[in-house]
Design a protein around this motif. Structure first.
Motif, short mmCIF file in Angstrom:
data_model
loop_
_atom_site.label_atom_id
_atom_site.label_comp_id
_atom_site.label_asym_id
_atom_site.label_seq_id
_atom_site.Cartn_x
_atom_site.Cartn_y
_atom_site.Cartn_z
N ALA A 63 0.84 -1.20 0.00
CA ALA A 63 0.00 0.00 0.00
C ALA A 63 0.87 1.25 0.00
O ALA A 63 0.58 2.22 -0.70
CB ALA A 63 -0.93 0.00 1.20
N ARG A 64 1.95 1.23 0.78
CA ARG A 64 2.87 2.37 0.83
C ARG A 64 3.49 2.59 -0.55
O ARG A 64 3.61 3.72 -1.02
CB ARG A 64 3.94 2.13 1.89
N GLU A 65 3.87 1.51 -1.22
CA GLU A 65 4.46 1.62 -2.55
C GLU A 65 3.44 2.18 -3.54
O GLU A 65 3.76 3.04 -4.36
CB GLU A 65 4.96 0.25 -3.01
N ALA A 66 2.19 1.70 -3.45
CA ALA A 66 1.14 2.19 -4.35
C ALA A 66 0.87 3.68 -4.10
O ALA A 66 0.70 4.45 -5.06
CB ALA A 66 -0.14 1.38 -4.16
N THR A 68 3.02 5.84 -2.88
CA THR A 68 4.18 6.57 -3.37
C THR A 68 4.09 6.77 -4.88
O THR A 68 4.38 7.87 -5.39
CB THR A 68 5.48 5.82 -3.01
N GLU A 69 3.67 5.73 -5.59
CA GLU A 69 3.51 5.85 -7.04
C GLU A 69 2.41 6.85 -7.39
O GLU A 69 2.55 7.63 -8.33
CB GLU A 69 3.20 4.48 -7.64
N GLU A 70 1.31 6.81 -6.64
CA GLU A 70 0.21 7.74 -6.91
C GLU A 70 0.63 9.18 -6.63
O GLU A 70 0.30 10.09 -7.39
CB GLU A 70 -1.01 7.38 -6.05
N ILE A 71 1.38 9.39 -5.55
CA ILE A 71 1.86 10.74 -5.24
C ILE A 71 2.78 11.23 -6.35
O ILE A 71 2.70 12.39 -6.78
CB ILE A 71 2.57 10.75 -3.87
N ALA A 72 3.65 10.35 -6.84
CA ALA A 72 4.55 10.73 -7.93
C ALA A 72 3.77 11.06 -9.20
O ALA A 72 4.08 12.04 -9.89
CB ALA A 72 5.55 9.61 -8.19
N ALA A 73 2.73 10.25 -9.48
CA ALA A 73 1.93 10.50 -10.68
C ALA A 73 1.17 11.82 -10.56
O ALA A 73 1.10 12.59 -11.51
CB ALA A 73 0.94 9.35 -10.90
N ARG A 74 0.62 12.08 -9.38
CA ARG A 74 -0.08 13.34 -9.19
C ARG A 74 0.89 14.52 -9.20
O ARG A 74 0.57 15.58 -9.72
CB ARG A 74 -0.88 13.32 -7.89
#
Length: 175
Positions: A63-66, A68-74
């Motif tokens: 969940a933390r990795e997901a 982190t990816e969402e924050i990077a995408a946003r």
């Protein structure tokens, strides 16, 4: 000498003492066995809880990795100062409006609460303005329209608009 009757009594006493000692040992052994089974049950419950928490920890890592990816995408949707300035942004929006058949009557760069915006006075079809708003919402970078006024001309498909538009930067906090 010890007579036969005393020997028999002594033998009975020893047998009784042995029987009582065996009973005490058996009772003590059963008590230890019950305590050991309780300890096994407790430890098995702890092992199960630890396995579950390990699974939750792995889920937490995923969940933390997901996230982190969402924050990077946003974060990638925000514009940096090196990518854009208010004047080139105004030119970009003006070209987009022209491509939709909207004529820009005037535009200017303004600063509101420390943030740069471009104000447009434009004229075109109502459908073109709707398409423009759709394109703004689907654009790869975040654009901000804090105010817009659309006036429809009666009996026609034409509209006049006042649009204040800007772009979101990564350091924008109160826009």
């Amino acid at each position: 000498m010890v007579d036969r009757r005393t020997r028999v009594l002594l033998l009975i006493l020893v047998a009784a003492a042995g029987f009582v000692a065996s009973g005490i040992a058996l009772s003590e052994g059963v008590g230890r066995l019950v305590a050991a089974r309780a300890a096994v049950t407790l430890h098995e419950a702890r092992i199960a809880w630890l396995r579950d928490s390990l699974m939750r920890a792995e889920d937490g890592a995923e969940a933390r990795e997901a996230l982190t990816e969402e924050i990077a995408a946003r974060g990638a949707r925000f514009t940096t100062a090196e990518e854009m300035n208010p004047y080139s942004f105004g030119t970009l929006v003006k070209k987009k409006l022209f491509s939709l058949g909207i004529s820009v009557l005037r535009y200017q760069v303004v600063e509101v609460k420390g943030a740069p915006y471009v104000e447009f006075t434009a004229s075109g079809s109502a459908r073109s303005f709707v398409i423009f708003l759709r394109d703004v919402s689907e654009y790869e970078k975040v654009w901000i329209i804090p105010s817009m006024s659309l006036t429809l001309r009666e009996g026609t498909d034409s509209a006049d608009a006042f649009i204040r538009i800007g772009y979101a930067t990564a350091d924008a906090t109160d826009r």
